[in-house]
Design a protein around this motif. Sequence first.
Motif, PDB file in Angstrom:
ATOM      1  N   ALA A  30       0.834  -1.205   0.000  1.00 31.45           N
ATOM      2  CA  ALA A  30       0.000   0.000   0.000  1.00 31.45           C
ATOM      3  C   ALA A  30       0.869   1.255   0.000  1.00 31.45           C
ATOM      4  O   ALA A  30       0.389   2.340  -0.303  1.00 31.45           O
ATOM      5  N   ARG A  31       2.136   1.094   0.340  1.00 32.00           N
ATOM      6  CA  ARG A  31       3.068   2.222   0.408  1.00 32.00           C
ATOM      7  C   ARG A  31       4.237   1.977  -0.547  1.00 32.00           C
ATOM      8  O   ARG A  31       5.265   1.440  -0.147  1.00 32.00           O
ATOM      9  N   PRO A  32       4.104   2.386  -1.807  1.00 30.15           N
ATOM     10  CA  PRO A  32       5.159   2.131  -2.791  1.00 30.15           C
ATOM     11  C   PRO A  32       6.455   2.893  -2.512  1.00 30.15           C
ATOM     12  O   PRO A  32       7.509   2.570  -3.066  1.00 30.15           O
ATOM     13  N   GLU A  33       6.408   3.885  -1.621  1.00 31.48           N
ATOM     14  CA  GLU A  33       7.620   4.659  -1.314  1.00 31.48           C
ATOM     15  C   GLU A  33       8.621   3.875  -0.461  1.00 31.48           C
ATOM     16  O   GLU A  33       9.764   4.289  -0.296  1.00 31.48           O
ATOM     17  N   LEU A  34       8.222   2.749   0.089  1.00 32.72           N
ATOM     18  CA  LEU A  34       9.140   1.946   0.895  1.00 32.72           C
ATOM     19  C   LEU A  34      10.237   1.372   0.005  1.00 32.72           C
ATOM     20  O   LEU A  34       9.967   0.855  -1.065  1.00 32.72           O
ATOM     21  N   ASP A  35      11.466   1.487   0.466  1.00 35.88           N
ATOM     22  CA  ASP A  35      12.558   0.841  -0.263  1.00 35.88           C
ATOM     23  C   ASP A  35      13.422   0.068   0.735  1.00 35.88           C
ATOM     24  O   ASP A  35      13.151   0.066   1.930  1.00 35.88           O
ATOM     25  N   VAL A  36      14.449  -0.586   0.239  1.00 37.02           N
ATOM     26  CA  VAL A  36      15.229  -1.501   1.080  1.00 37.02           C
ATOM     27  C   VAL A  36      15.962  -0.806   2.221  1.00 37.02           C
ATOM     28  O   VAL A  36      16.284  -1.445   3.216  1.00 37.02           O
ATOM     29  N   VAL A  37      16.227   0.489   2.110  1.00 36.84           N
ATOM     30  CA  VAL A  37      16.943   1.191   3.176  1.00 36.84           C
ATOM     31  C   VAL A  37      16.028   1.949   4.131  1.00 36.84           C
ATOM     32  O   VAL A  37      16.500   2.555   5.084  1.00 36.84           O
ATOM     33  N   THR A  38      14.716   1.895   3.896  1.00 36.34           N
ATOM     34  CA  THR A  38      13.774   2.560   4.798  1.00 36.34           C
ATOM     35  C   THR A  38      13.947   1.996   6.203  1.00 36.34           C
ATOM     36  O   THR A  38      13.918   0.786   6.403  1.00 36.34           O
ATOM     37  N   GLN A  39      14.148   2.890   7.170  1.00 39.10           N
ATOM     38  CA  GLN A  39      14.326   2.485   8.563  1.00 39.10           C
ATOM     39  C   GLN A  39      12.966   2.335   9.231  1.00 39.10           C
ATOM     40  O   GLN A  39      12.112   3.205   9.114  1.00 39.10           O
ATOM     41  N   LEU A  40      12.782   1.238   9.934  1.00 36.81           N
ATOM     42  CA  LEU A  40      11.507   0.931  10.582  1.00 36.81           C
ATOM     43  C   LEU A  40      11.692   0.868  12.086  1.00 36.81           C
ATOM     44  O   LEU A  40      12.712   0.383  12.577  1.00 36.81           O
ATOM     45  N   LEU A  41      10.694   1.350  12.821  1.00 33.59           N
ATOM     46  CA  LEU A  41      10.746   1.327  14.278  1.00 33.59           C
ATOM     47  C   LEU A  41       9.334   1.098  14.807  1.00 33.59           C
ATOM     48  O   LEU A  41       8.383   1.746  14.365  1.00 33.59           O
ATOM     49  N   THR A  42       9.215   0.157  15.744  1.00 35.99           N
ATOM     50  CA  THR A  42       7.919  -0.114  16.368  1.00 35.99           C
ATOM     51  C   THR A  42       7.517   1.106  17.175  1.00 35.99           C
ATOM     52  O   THR A  42       8.270   1.591  18.012  1.00 35.99           O
ATOM     53  N   SER A  43       6.310   1.626  16.900  1.00 39.94           N
ATOM     54  CA  SER A  43       5.856   2.809  17.624  1.00 39.94           C
ATOM     55  C   SER A  43       4.968   2.434  18.800  1.00 39.94           C
ATOM     56  O   SER A  43       4.947   3.119  19.808  1.00 39.94           O
ATOM     57  N   ARG A  44       4.221   1.350  18.653  1.00 41.47           N
ATOM     58  CA  ARG A  44       3.391   0.855  19.750  1.00 41.47           C
ATOM     59  C   ARG A  44       2.993  -0.573  19.416  1.00 41.47           C
ATOM     60  O   ARG A  44       3.055  -1.005  18.282  1.00 41.47           O
ATOM     61  N   ARG A  45       2.594  -1.287  20.416  1.00 51.17           N
ATOM     62  CA  ARG A  45       2.145  -2.663  20.201  1.00 51.17           C
ATOM     63  C   ARG A  45       0.793  -2.833  20.858  1.00 51.17           C
ATOM     64  O   ARG A  45       0.686  -2.921  22.065  1.00 51.17           O
ATOM     65  N   LEU A  65      15.576  -0.806  12.244  1.00 49.61           N
ATOM     66  CA  LEU A  65      16.096  -1.764  11.265  1.00 49.61           C
ATOM     67  C   LEU A  65      15.635  -1.339   9.879  1.00 49.61           C
ATOM     68  O   LEU A  65      14.532  -0.816   9.725  1.00 49.61           O
ATOM     69  N   SER A  66      16.462  -1.609   8.890  1.00 44.61           N
ATOM     70  CA  SER A  66      16.050  -1.336   7.517  1.00 44.61           C
ATOM     71  C   SER A  66      15.101  -2.430   7.052  1.00 44.61           C
ATOM     72  O   SER A  66      15.084  -3.538   7.595  1.00 44.61           O
ATOM     73  N   LEU A  67      14.334  -2.122   6.028  1.00 46.84           N
ATOM     74  CA  LEU A  67      13.419  -3.091   5.467  1.00 46.84           C
ATOM     75  C   LEU A  67      14.186  -4.323   4.990  1.00 46.84           C
ATOM     76  O   LEU A  67      13.736  -5.455   5.176  1.00 46.84           O
ATOM     77  N   ALA A  68      15.364  -4.123   4.414  1.00 44.62           N
ATOM     78  CA  ALA A  68      16.182  -5.247   3.951  1.00 44.62           C
ATOM     79  C   ALA A  68      16.601  -6.139   5.117  1.00 44.62           C
ATOM     80  O   ALA A  68      16.603  -7.371   4.992  1.00 44.62           O
ATOM     81  N   GLU A  69      16.943  -5.540   6.255  1.00 43.32           N
ATOM     82  CA  GLU A  69      17.325  -6.330   7.420  1.00 43.32           C
ATOM     83  C   GLU A  69      16.153  -7.160   7.932  1.00 43.32           C
ATOM     84  O   GLU A  69      16.306  -8.339   8.280  1.00 43.32           O
ATOM     85  N   VAL A  70      14.978  -6.558   7.960  1.00 44.19           N
ATOM     86  CA  VAL A  70      13.780  -7.274   8.420  1.00 44.19           C
ATOM     87  C   VAL A  70      13.524  -8.465   7.498  1.00 44.19           C
ATOM     88  O   VAL A  70      13.278  -9.582   7.964  1.00 44.19           O
TER      89      VAL A  70
END
Length: 121
Positions: A30-45, A65-70
């Motif tokens: 749904a988010r085509p702007e995501l690429d392999v270096v996009t950094q991701l962080l859990t904001s809430r669970r 973590l980057s999307l590639a790392e995940v």
Amino acid sequence: MPRDDQLWLDGESGPLVRPYAMTQGRTRPARPELDVVTQLLTSRRDLRSFSVEHEEILRLCVRPLSLAEVASYLDTPIVVVKVLVSDLIDQGQLTTDAKARMASPPDRAVLETVLEGLRRL
């Protein structure tokens, strides 16, 4: 007769859950702007029930973590992870760090100069 837990794992081919099953048949995030270096962080669970893959992404991203790392940690194709990450971003469970993405591609002349220098070594 094999046990239930043996039905989902084949030693030679790996898990029998196919990527389209993880994404409920979706092939595009749904988010085509995501690429392999996009950094991701859990904001809430939230205590909502997520798929095993969604939960694992949230657990992994308690540190950036980057999307590639995940994708590497999950041993899952990038496009599948993009779909799952898009779900979590839309639900407010993950945030991205836009500063970590490249604003523009590096200058070709600079790259060629670096390559020439490396070849001289």
